[in-house]
Scaffold this motif. Structure first.
Motif: not given
Length: 163
Positions: A54-55, A57-59, A61-62, A69
């Protein structure tokens, strides 16, 4: 003459033979405690991997877009495989001889290295993932898993001496 207030030294009693059932019960209790520690470590590791997905992947992606991701997902998958394999091999050999446990753990380690080489060979030259995000997520997973394993063992109530 009066008797002393404190009794003198008492002779040590020689331990008698331990009934087979009592020794088996004590060994089973120690094995159960070790299994509890390993289950705690496995649960915590799986929670860590979920947080990495979750974290990370989110970071990822950003930071790097879609390749970030994918890098995070691949890194979390490798971390999950490495950490869970170690704990699984220990769970399979609880209560067995040290030689069997060492052979099993070493075999699992060799298998992990082979899988890592194969995965890295398959990923070489691919552009769908960001290698820096993969490295960061994998490093956080490895260090976090080691810390969680330490915490599980440190908080576990496993007897030092087994009968």
């Amino acid at each position: 003459m009066t008797t002393p207030d404190t009794p003198g030294p008492t002779p040590d009693r020689a331990p008698g033979p331990v009934p087979d059932g009592a020794a088996d019960a004590a060994a089973e209790h120690a094995t159960a405690a070790e299994r509890r520690v390993l289950r705690t470590a496995l649960r915590d590791t799986l929670l860590l991997v979920g947080a990495l997905v979750v974290l990370g992947g989110g970071i990822g992606l950003l930071v790097a877009g879609l390749p970030g991701l994918w890098g995070a997902l691949v890194g979390a998958a490798i971390a999950a495989f490495f950490c869970a394999t170690t704990i699984w091999s220990m769970m399979r050999t609880v209560g067995s001889s040290p030689a069997r446990m060492a052979a099993f753990v070493m075999g699992a380690w060799v298998a992990k290295i082979v899988v890592l080489i194969v995965v890295l060979a398959l990923l070489q030259g691919r552009t769908f993932y960001d290698p820096w995000v993969l490295l960061a997520v994998l490093a956080v997973g490895a260090i976090g898993s080691a810390l969680l394993d330490y915490r599980a063992v440190n908080r576990g109530r496993v007897p030092y001496v087994q009968p």
